[in-house]
Design a protein around this motif. Structure first.
Motif, PDB file in Angstrom:
ATOM      1  N   ASP A  62       0.502  -1.064  -0.050  1.00  0.00           N
ATOM      2  CA  ASP A  62       0.028   0.076   0.075  1.00  0.00           C
ATOM      3  C   ASP A  62       0.861   0.954   0.062  1.00  0.00           C
ATOM      4  OD1 ASP A  62      -1.729   1.998   0.876  1.00  0.00           O
ATOM      5  OD2 ASP A  62      -2.233   1.049   2.267  1.00  0.00           O
ATOM      6  N   THR A  64       0.818   4.134   0.078  1.00  0.00           N
ATOM      7  CA  THR A  64       0.376   5.403   1.526  1.00  0.00           C
ATOM      8  C   THR A  64       0.604   5.115   2.917  1.00  0.00           C
ATOM      9  OG1 THR A  64      -1.345   4.642   1.428  1.00  0.00           O
ATOM     10  CG2 THR A  64      -1.437   5.911   0.154  1.00  0.00           C
ATOM     11  N   ASP A  65       1.044   3.476   3.306  1.00  0.00           N
ATOM     12  CA  ASP A  65       1.832   3.329   4.182  1.00  0.00           C
ATOM     13  C   ASP A  65       3.000   3.290   4.609  1.00  0.00           C
ATOM     14  OD1 ASP A  65       1.418   1.636   6.464  1.00  0.00           O
ATOM     15  OD2 ASP A  65      -0.059   0.028   5.968  1.00  0.00           O
ATOM     16  N   SER A  68       3.802  -0.645   4.769  1.00  0.00           N
ATOM     17  CA  SER A  68       3.563  -1.438   4.610  1.00  0.00           C
ATOM     18  C   SER A  68       5.006  -1.379   3.527  1.00  0.00           C
ATOM     19  CB  SER A  68       2.565  -0.931   3.657  1.00  0.00           C
ATOM     20  OG  SER A  68       2.266  -1.981   2.330  1.00  0.00           O
ATOM     21  N   ARG A 107      -2.452  11.783  -0.386  1.00  0.00           N
ATOM     22  CA  ARG A 107      -2.095  10.355  -0.176  1.00  0.00           C
ATOM     23  C   ARG A 107      -1.179   9.595  -1.216  1.00  0.00           C
ATOM     24  NH1 ARG A 107      -5.949  11.111   4.230  1.00  0.00           N
ATOM     25  NH2 ARG A 107      -6.524   8.579   3.188  1.00  0.00           N
TER      26      ARG A 107
END
Ligand SMILES: NC(=O)c1ccc[n+]([C@@H]2O[C@H](COP(=O)([O-])OP(=O)(O)OC[C@H]3O[C@@H](n4cnc5c(N)ncnc54)[C@H](O)[C@@H]3O)[C@@H](O)[C@H]2O)c1
Length: 249
Positions: A62, A64-65, A68, A107
């Motif tokens: 992901d 945006t993370d 991750s 994001r």
């Protein structure tokens, strides 16, 4: 047969590689001889694309993370190429854009490039690598009803130029700015906002591109391949339109 624009033995990570422009770039880089890491939120689609190719692997990510991203990079010892392609759209002028939607677009389209590029940076410095950011014409000109999207793609262009200025000899970074390209991203937009008049709106999308057609994901993938090849060694910090003449007007 020419051996131009080859990427033999290069290791490339492509975010958003499971669909559309990213998936076409995965296929093109694989054809060019690269080992391709298909990084996507949609792991099942990334895995099924990887299974079709001789030298590709799916990576759950992901963009945006940061945790991750860090987990994914734990298993990546070397990297020559990063294509930041994951992105989302949003329709609406400034009065119809909620704070929550604006943040989500930023994001996925902006923070993601910061986070993934930062995580990949030590590997790319070690390999004197190449980064391609997938921007949009929306970063260069105002597109009606795309307030958040234009803001996000303007930032993609700015990040590209800024990194090129700080690291002019250590790596290369460029941005491609596509016009409208026939992908699930555009089909999803037509289904969501224009279900009853899809073909009318599709022909309006075609009409704003002087060449008279939508782009194909392969059009964009070919440019990304060129930018990552040795032949593009002198191109750095560039924003390259690929829009059938849209922004020439
Ligand atoms: N299609 C167009 O007309 C067009 C035009 C200009 C620029 N672009 C840009 O090209 C890029 C790709 O667009 P596309 O049309 O191929 O879209 P697409 O919807 O076909 O593919 C986007 C991919 O990104 C992945 N993704 C989304 N959010 C993610 C996240 N948080 N983490 C990891 N993966 C995520 C999706 O799962 C999907 O596989 C986007 O940045 C888009 O803004 C598209």
């Amino acid at each position: 047969m020419t051996n131009a624009f080859h990427l033999e033995n290069k290791i490339a990570l492509i975010t958003g590689g499971a669909s559309g422009i990213g998936a076409a770039t995965v296929r093109e880089f694989s054809r060019a001889g690269a080992h391709v890491l298909i990084a996507d939120l949609n792991l099942a689609a990334a895995q099924s694309l990887a299974a079709e190719l001789p030298n590709a692997k799916a990576v759950a990510m992901d963009v945006t993370d940061s945790s991750s991203i860090a987990t994914a990079f734990k298993d990546i010892p070397t990297l020559d190429i990063l294509v930041n392609c994951a992105g989302v759209g949003l329709v609406g002028d400034i009065t119809r854009t909620s704070e929550e939607d604006f943040s989500r677009v930023m994001r996925v389209n902006v923070n993601s490039i910061f986070l993934v590029t930062q995580a990949a940076f030590p590997l790319l410095l070690a390999s004197r690598g190449s980064i391609v950011n997938i921007g949009s014409v929306a970063g260069s000109v105002g597109v009606k009803q795309r307030f958040a999207y234009c803001a996000s793609k303007g930032a993609v262009q700015a990040m590209t130029r800024q990194i090129a200025v700080d690291y002019p000899k250590e790596l290369r970074i460029n941005c491609v700015a596509p016009g409208t390209v026939q992908t699930p991203f555009v089909e999803g937009y037509l289904d969501k906002y224009h279900a009853h008049e899809k073909e009318k709106v599709r022909s309006e999308l075609v009409a704003r591109q002087p060449i008279g057609r939508l782009g194909t994901p392969e059009d964009i993938a070919s440019l990304a391949r060129y930018l990552c090849s040795a032949e593009a060694e002198f191109i750095n910090g560039a924003v390259i339109p690929i829009d059938g003449g849209w922004t020439a007007a």
